[in-house]
Motif scaffolding. Structure first.
Motif, PDB file in Angstrom:
ATOM      1  N   LEU A  29      45.580  91.437  19.466  1.00 14.30           N
ATOM      2  CA  LEU A  29      46.307  90.700  18.443  1.00 14.30           C
ATOM      3  C   LEU A  29      46.053  91.364  17.087  1.00 14.30           C
ATOM      4  O   LEU A  29      45.124  92.162  16.953  1.00 14.30           O
ATOM      5  CB  LEU A  29      45.841  89.246  18.421  1.00 14.30           C
ATOM      6  N   PRO A  30      46.855  91.037  16.076  1.00 14.02           N
ATOM      7  CA  PRO A  30      46.658  91.655  14.758  1.00 14.02           C
ATOM      8  C   PRO A  30      45.235  91.482  14.213  1.00 14.02           C
ATOM      9  O   PRO A  30      44.759  92.326  13.464  1.00 14.02           O
ATOM     10  CB  PRO A  30      47.678  90.944  13.862  1.00 14.02           C
ATOM     11  N   ASP A  31      44.552  90.398  14.615  1.00 12.76           N
ATOM     12  CA  ASP A  31      43.185  90.197  14.123  1.00 12.76           C
ATOM     13  C   ASP A  31      42.139  90.911  14.975  1.00 12.76           C
ATOM     14  O   ASP A  31      40.941  90.774  14.750  1.00 12.76           O
ATOM     15  CB  ASP A  31      42.862  88.703  14.022  1.00 12.76           C
ATOM     16  N   GLY A  32      42.598  91.676  15.992  1.00 21.32           N
ATOM     17  CA  GLY A  32      41.689  92.468  16.803  1.00 21.32           C
ATOM     18  C   GLY A  32      41.248  91.822  18.101  1.00 21.32           C
ATOM     19  O   GLY A  32      40.671  92.489  18.964  1.00 21.32           O
ATOM     20  N   ARG A  33      41.498  90.520  18.259  1.00 19.43           N
ATOM     21  CA  ARG A  33      41.094  89.861  19.505  1.00 19.43           C
ATOM     22  C   ARG A  33      41.947  90.351  20.666  1.00 19.43           C
ATOM     23  O   ARG A  33      43.122  90.657  20.501  1.00 19.43           O
ATOM     24  CB  ARG A  33      41.270  88.345  19.395  1.00 19.43           C
ATOM     25  N   ARG A  34      41.317  90.400  21.857  1.00 22.10           N
ATOM     26  CA  ARG A  34      42.067  90.764  23.053  1.00 22.10           C
ATOM     27  C   ARG A  34      42.854  89.546  23.527  1.00 22.10           C
ATOM     28  O   ARG A  34      42.329  88.443  23.613  1.00 22.10           O
ATOM     29  CB  ARG A  34      41.124  91.225  24.164  1.00 22.10           C
ATOM     30  N   LEU A  35      44.122  89.756  23.833  1.00 25.46           N
ATOM     31  CA  LEU A  35      44.975  88.691  24.351  1.00 25.46           C
ATOM     32  C   LEU A  35      44.696  88.523  25.832  1.00 25.46           C
ATOM     33  O   LEU A  35      44.819  89.468  26.609  1.00 25.46           O
ATOM     34  CB  LEU A  35      46.453  89.024  24.122  1.00 25.46           C
ATOM     35  N   THR A  36      44.278  87.329  26.206  1.00 24.87           N
ATOM     36  CA  THR A  36      44.035  86.987  27.605  1.00 24.87           C
ATOM     37  C   THR A  36      45.058  85.950  28.025  1.00 24.87           C
ATOM     38  O   THR A  36      45.771  85.381  27.183  1.00 24.87           O
ATOM     39  CB  THR A  36      42.618  86.406  27.782  1.00 24.87           C
ATOM     40  N   ASP A  37      45.129  85.672  29.320  1.00 28.59           N
ATOM     41  CA  ASP A  37      46.040  84.632  29.792  1.00 28.59           C
ATOM     42  C   ASP A  37      45.720  83.295  29.132  1.00 28.59           C
ATOM     43  O   ASP A  37      46.621  82.567  28.704  1.00 28.59           O
ATOM     44  CB  ASP A  37      45.979  84.489  31.312  1.00 28.59           C
ATOM     45  N   ASP A  38      44.429  82.976  29.048  1.00 30.18           N
ATOM     46  CA  ASP A  38      44.030  81.704  28.428  1.00 30.18           C
ATOM     47  C   ASP A  38      44.425  81.645  26.959  1.00 30.18           C
ATOM     48  O   ASP A  38      44.944  80.636  26.483  1.00 30.18           O
ATOM     49  CB  ASP A  38      42.522  81.484  28.563  1.00 30.18           C
ATOM     50  N   LEU A  39      44.195  82.734  26.235  1.00 28.46           N
ATOM     51  CA  LEU A  39      44.547  82.758  24.817  1.00 28.46           C
ATOM     52  C   LEU A  39      46.059  82.714  24.641  1.00 28.46           C
ATOM     53  O   LEU A  39      46.565  82.047  23.733  1.00 28.46           O
ATOM     54  CB  LEU A  39      43.955  83.988  24.127  1.00 28.46           C
ATOM     55  N   ALA A  40      46.796  83.391  25.517  1.00 27.05           N
ATOM     56  CA  ALA A  40      48.264  83.352  25.447  1.00 27.05           C
ATOM     57  C   ALA A  40      48.769  81.930  25.649  1.00 27.05           C
ATOM     58  O   ALA A  40      49.673  81.469  24.939  1.00 27.05           O
ATOM     59  CB  ALA A  40      48.872  84.291  26.489  1.00 27.05           C
ATOM     60  N   GLU A  41      48.185  81.211  26.607  1.00 24.63           N
ATOM     61  CA  GLU A  41      48.569  79.816  26.829  1.00 24.63           C
ATOM     62  C   GLU A  41      48.228  78.959  25.622  1.00 24.63           C
ATOM     63  O   GLU A  41      49.001  78.094  25.221  1.00 24.63           O
ATOM     64  CB  GLU A  41      47.892  79.274  28.078  1.00 24.63           C
ATOM     65  N   GLN A  42      47.074  79.203  25.015  1.00 23.13           N
ATOM     66  CA  GLN A  42      46.664  78.460  23.822  1.00 23.13           C
ATOM     67  C   GLN A  42      47.638  78.726  22.667  1.00 23.13           C
ATOM     68  O   GLN A  42      48.066  77.807  21.975  1.00 23.13           O
ATOM     69  CB  GLN A  42      45.245  78.851  23.411  1.00 23.13           C
ATOM     70  N   LEU A  43      47.970  80.002  22.456  1.00 21.59           N
ATOM     71  CA  LEU A  43      48.908  80.357  21.391  1.00 21.59           C
ATOM     72  C   LEU A  43      50.271  79.705  21.614  1.00 21.59           C
ATOM     73  O   LEU A  43      50.886  79.191  20.682  1.00 21.59           O
ATOM     74  CB  LEU A  43      49.070  81.874  21.305  1.00 21.59           C
ATOM     75  N   ALA A  44      50.732  79.725  22.864  1.00 20.03           N
ATOM     76  CA  ALA A  44      52.033  79.123  23.177  1.00 20.03           C
ATOM     77  C   ALA A  44      52.001  77.621  22.922  1.00 20.03           C
ATOM     78  O   ALA A  44      52.938  77.063  22.332  1.00 20.03           O
ATOM     79  CB  ALA A  44      52.410  79.416  24.622  1.00 20.03           C
ATOM     80  N   ALA A  45      50.928  76.951  23.329  1.00 21.70           N
ATOM     81  CA  ALA A  45      50.816  75.504  23.123  1.00 21.70           C
ATOM     82  C   ALA A  45      50.757  75.169  21.635  1.00 21.70           C
ATOM     83  O   ALA A  45      51.403  74.212  21.183  1.00 21.70           O
ATOM     84  CB  ALA A  45      49.578  74.972  23.839  1.00 21.70           C
ATOM     85  N   GLU A  46      50.012  75.948  20.868  1.00 15.97           N
ATOM     86  CA  GLU A  46      49.912  75.701  19.429  1.00 15.97           C
ATOM     87  C   GLU A  46      51.234  75.982  18.727  1.00 15.97           C
ATOM     88  O   GLU A  46      51.621  75.252  17.817  1.00 15.97           O
ATOM     89  CB  GLU A  46      48.778  76.519  18.830  1.00 15.97           C
ATOM     90  N   ALA A  47      51.935  77.026  19.149  1.00 12.89           N
ATOM     91  CA  ALA A  47      53.231  77.336  18.544  1.00 12.89           C
ATOM     92  C   ALA A  47      54.235  76.225  18.851  1.00 12.89           C
ATOM     93  O   ALA A  47      55.006  75.815  17.976  1.00 12.89           O
ATOM     94  CB  ALA A  47      53.749  78.676  19.053  1.00 12.89           C
ATOM     95  N   LEU A  48      54.225  75.716  20.082  1.00 11.87           N
ATOM     96  CA  LEU A  48      55.126  74.631  20.447  1.00 11.87           C
ATOM     97  C   LEU A  48      54.792  73.368  19.665  1.00 11.87           C
ATOM     98  O   LEU A  48      55.689  72.689  19.155  1.00 11.87           O
ATOM     99  CB  LEU A  48      55.049  74.364  21.953  1.00 11.87           C
ATOM    100  N   ALA A  49      53.518  73.056  19.544  1.00 13.12           N
ATOM    101  CA  ALA A  49      53.104  71.877  18.779  1.00 13.12           C
ATOM    102  C   ALA A  49      53.529  72.000  17.320  1.00 13.12           C
ATOM    103  O   ALA A  49      54.012  71.033  16.715  1.00 13.12           O
ATOM    104  CB  ALA A  49      51.588  71.686  18.884  1.00 13.12           C
ATOM    105  N   GLU A  50      53.369  73.183  16.751  1.00 12.14           N
ATOM    106  CA  GLU A  50      53.776  73.402  15.356  1.00 12.14           C
ATOM    107  C   GLU A  50      55.289  73.304  15.215  1.00 12.14           C
ATOM    108  O   GLU A  50      55.796  72.729  14.246  1.00 12.14           O
ATOM    109  CB  GLU A  50      53.276  74.758  14.871  1.00 12.14           C
ATOM    110  N   ALA A  51      56.030  73.842  16.172  1.00 15.18           N
ATOM    111  CA  ALA A  51      57.491  73.745  16.129  1.00 15.18           C
ATOM    112  C   ALA A  51      57.925  72.289  16.207  1.00 15.18           C
ATOM    113  O   ALA A  51      58.838  71.863  15.484  1.00 15.18           O
ATOM    114  CB  ALA A  51      58.108  74.555  17.268  1.00 15.18           C
ATOM    115  N   ARG A  52      57.273  71.519  17.067  1.00 14.79           N
ATOM    116  CA  ARG A  52      57.605  70.089  17.158  1.00 14.79           C
ATOM    117  C   ARG A  52      57.247  69.379  15.860  1.00 14.79           C
ATOM    118  O   ARG A  52      57.988  68.531  15.387  1.00 14.79           O
ATOM    119  CB  ARG A  52      56.877  69.459  18.333  1.00 14.79           C
TER     120      ARG A  52
END
Length: 110
Positions: A29-52
């Motif tokens: 990711l831009p901040d240097g963290r490695r994207l994992t399946d768990d982190l991808a799911e977390q990002l997707a959930a947070e993006a959906l929550a923010e969109a809602r």
């Protein structure tokens, strides 16, 4: 871990999208963290929550006002009434929700 800002992860016209196996391919990711399946799911959930939260989900916008979710009304009907209402909504080119809302508004106005 700091709170993730979904606005930092926006897909533009210049971006290329393809499937990735995050277990075998390293994606940072831009901040240097490695994207994992768990982190991808977390990002997707947070993006959906923010969109809602921002009322950005496709569909009708708030009937109450900007930034405020409209109250939801639910009730049961016989299957025959539902089928008739769905046919009527389709014939009028509106959603079942719009048809029901307009019917209730008409009833209350009479």
């Amino acid at each position: 871990m700091s709170k993730i800002d979904p606005s930092e992860y926006v897909v533009t016209r210049d971006d290329t999208i393809h499937d990735v196996d995050l277990n075998t391919e390293v994606v940072r990711l831009p901040d240097g963290r490695r994207l994992t399946d768990d982190l991808a799911e977390q990002l997707a959930a947070e993006a959906l929550a923010e969109a809602r939260r921002r009322n950005l989900i496709p569909g009708r916008k708030s009937l109450t006002g900007p930034g405020v979710h409209s109250p939801r009304v639910q009730f049961r009907v016989p299957e025959a009434i539902l089928e008739q209402a769905e046919r009527r909504a389709e014939a009028e080119g509106v959603s079942l929700s719009t048809l029901a809302r307009e019917a209730l508004e008409h009833y209350l106005a009479s």
